[in-house]
Write a protein that holds these residues in place. Sequence first.
Motif, short mmCIF file in Angstrom:
data_model
loop_
_atom_site.label_atom_id
_atom_site.label_comp_id
_atom_site.label_asym_id
_atom_site.label_seq_id
_atom_site.Cartn_x
_atom_site.Cartn_y
_atom_site.Cartn_z
N ILE A 133 -6.06 1.63 -13.93
CA ILE A 133 -6.91 2.64 -14.57
C ILE A 133 -7.47 2.08 -15.88
O ILE A 133 -8.65 2.22 -16.17
CB ILE A 133 -6.13 3.95 -14.81
CG1 ILE A 133 -5.81 4.61 -13.47
CG2 ILE A 133 -6.89 4.89 -15.73
CD1 ILE A 133 -4.81 5.75 -13.56
N GLU A 134 -6.61 1.43 -16.62
CA GLU A 134 -7.03 0.87 -17.92
C GLU A 134 -7.98 -0.32 -17.72
O GLU A 134 -9.04 -0.37 -18.35
CB GLU A 134 -5.79 0.41 -18.68
CG GLU A 134 -6.07 -0.07 -20.07
CD GLU A 134 -4.79 -0.47 -20.79
OE1 GLU A 134 -4.79 -1.53 -21.43
OE2 GLU A 134 -3.80 0.30 -20.71
N ASP A 135 -7.64 -1.25 -16.84
CA ASP A 135 -8.44 -2.45 -16.63
C ASP A 135 -9.84 -2.14 -16.11
O ASP A 135 -10.80 -2.82 -16.47
CB ASP A 135 -7.76 -3.42 -15.67
CG ASP A 135 -6.53 -4.08 -16.28
OD1 ASP A 135 -6.31 -3.92 -17.51
OD2 ASP A 135 -5.79 -4.74 -15.53
N PHE A 136 -9.97 -1.13 -15.27
CA PHE A 136 -11.27 -0.80 -14.69
C PHE A 136 -11.92 0.41 -15.35
O PHE A 136 -12.93 0.92 -14.87
CB PHE A 136 -11.13 -0.58 -13.17
CG PHE A 136 -10.96 -1.87 -12.41
CD1 PHE A 136 -12.07 -2.56 -11.95
CD2 PHE A 136 -9.71 -2.40 -12.20
CE1 PHE A 136 -11.92 -3.75 -11.27
CE2 PHE A 136 -9.55 -3.61 -11.50
CZ PHE A 136 -10.66 -4.27 -11.04
N ALA A 137 -11.34 0.88 -16.45
CA ALA A 137 -11.89 2.00 -17.22
C ALA A 137 -12.24 3.19 -16.32
O ALA A 137 -13.34 3.74 -16.37
CB ALA A 137 -13.11 1.56 -18.03
N LEU A 138 -11.25 3.62 -15.51
CA LEU A 138 -11.49 4.72 -14.58
C LEU A 138 -11.37 6.05 -15.31
O LEU A 138 -10.55 6.21 -16.22
CB LEU A 138 -10.48 4.66 -13.44
CG LEU A 138 -10.45 3.38 -12.62
CD1 LEU A 138 -9.41 3.46 -11.52
CD2 LEU A 138 -11.83 3.08 -12.05
N ASN A 139 -12.19 7.01 -14.90
CA ASN A 139 -12.18 8.34 -15.47
C ASN A 139 -11.89 9.37 -14.39
O ASN A 139 -12.36 9.24 -13.26
CB ASN A 139 -13.54 8.68 -16.10
CG ASN A 139 -13.86 7.74 -17.27
OD1 ASN A 139 -13.02 7.54 -18.14
ND2 ASN A 139 -15.04 7.18 -17.25
N VAL A 164 -14.74 -0.14 -6.01
CA VAL A 164 -13.62 -0.30 -5.07
C VAL A 164 -13.60 -1.71 -4.49
O VAL A 164 -12.52 -2.28 -4.28
CB VAL A 164 -13.64 0.79 -3.97
CG1 VAL A 164 -14.60 0.49 -2.85
CG2 VAL A 164 -12.25 0.98 -3.41
N LEU A 165 -14.76 -2.31 -4.28
CA LEU A 165 -14.80 -3.71 -3.82
C LEU A 165 -14.23 -4.64 -4.88
O LEU A 165 -13.46 -5.56 -4.56
CB LEU A 165 -16.23 -4.12 -3.46
CG LEU A 165 -16.81 -3.50 -2.19
CD1 LEU A 165 -18.29 -3.82 -2.06
CD2 LEU A 165 -16.05 -3.96 -0.97
N SER A 166 -14.56 -4.41 -6.13
CA SER A 166 -14.02 -5.21 -7.23
C SER A 166 -12.51 -5.05 -7.33
O SER A 166 -11.78 -6.02 -7.56
CB SER A 166 -14.64 -4.80 -8.57
OG SER A 166 -16.02 -5.03 -8.56
N ILE A 167 -12.04 -3.83 -7.18
CA ILE A 167 -10.60 -3.56 -7.26
C ILE A 167 -9.87 -4.27 -6.12
O ILE A 167 -8.83 -4.91 -6.33
CB ILE A 167 -10.32 -2.05 -7.25
CG1 ILE A 167 -10.77 -1.42 -8.56
CG2 ILE A 167 -8.84 -1.77 -6.99
CD1 ILE A 167 -10.75 0.11 -8.58
N LEU A 168 -10.40 -4.18 -4.90
CA LEU A 168 -9.72 -4.81 -3.77
C LEU A 168 -9.69 -6.33 -3.88
O LEU A 168 -8.81 -6.96 -3.30
CB LEU A 168 -10.35 -4.38 -2.45
CG LEU A 168 -9.94 -2.99 -1.96
CD1 LEU A 168 -10.48 -2.72 -0.58
CD2 LEU A 168 -8.44 -2.82 -1.97
#
Length: 130
Positions: free
Chosen positions: A122-128, A40-44
């Motif tokens: 979702i794609e960029d961070f490979a979220l499941n 979440v830190l990386s995403i923000l």
Amino acid sequence: MNNRQEPTEDAEERAKTFRTKAPLVGVMEPVIYPLTPEKVLSILDVIEDYGVISVDVDNAASILDDMLYSNAEKLQYARRILDNGNVDKAVLVVRDRGGVIVIKMENVVEIRVAIKDYSMLIEDFALNQG
């Protein structure tokens, strides 16, 4: 001359039951993607790349969050809080073509960031899904 009969109580009750049990067309069940504190830190750090629609920060221990107006100010404040606190729970919730990142910290702070391009995130961070 009107031959229309007034509805009986049974008919009205069946209509209520039908309305409450009928599925809502076009309403998608929420899909939840758990996020680690690190993720979440990386995403923000790059959230603006995904089209920020709105940012809401609710800090029960401060009134500063009530004085922020722009999304940029709120995002800067949220990042500062995240750097100084512990993330208890973070998720991306996708529902009805909208994505919202929800972050809860120490039962005091809740951060919500609505984004436009959640599918790319979702794609960029490979979220499941969780």
